[in-house]
Design an enzyme around this catalytic site. Sequence first.
Site: not given
Length: 265
Positions: A70, A125, A137
């Site tokens: 990633e 959150q 959210y």
Amino acid sequence: MKIGIDAGGTLIKIVQEHDNRRYYRTELTTNIQKVIDWLNNEEIETLKLTGGNAGVIADQIHHSPEIFVEFDASSKGLEILLDEQGHQIEHYIFANVGTGTSFHYFDGKDQQRVGGVGTGGGMIQGLGYLLSNITDYKELTNLAQNGDRDAIDLKVKHIYKDTEPPIPGDLTAANFGNVLHHLDNQFTSANKLASAIGVVGEVITTMAITLAREYKTKHVVYIGSSFNNNQLLREVVENYTVLRGFKPYYIENGAFSGALGALYL
């Protein structure tokens, strides 16, 4: 159709390219089966995956996707978006603000991960819920936008009341440090949430500019899904970066850097 997917811990980011057009969309990671079912019913020319849940998707689809690290995918996607949005910078720090935050240095050719912190969308959150009982959210960030941090956060200007401070007065001296001076006040959810987002933004920025100083660049790029519907976080990060003498860049669709980059690796 060509599809790149970044299957993260909270959100699944999807980039589709078809007929020379690009489409962006997201799904909650809790809906990962919905994404798998969709992929199994599509005619796909190219499918590339990245992110922590990439393997979960790959194991349950009929296609044979490529899977990428990633960090490399995010760097490649960011490089594409910077160019498309007219930002010509050769080396920079970039902060990928997702559930947590990862920091990377790009030297004009390759990226290297140079740090990370647990502050990010997950903290917004989680702490946001503890302070307000709000789980959504979007509702949380909308309410925070109307908040005032001055009754909760202790600023330098609150300490140097009648004297010129040696550093900018708007700098935060202590997050939540003004609460005990205002115990007769009602602390609204909006104010508490604004201060929580302030903590996240300032920690991320402090880390980013410290790394920028270490790697001798003035350029700091901010991407990630935590900026979705969160103008306050963007303002905190950009203003604090400028206040400390560095140049911030906020990238449109930056949250999709990983999915886009995977598609082009």
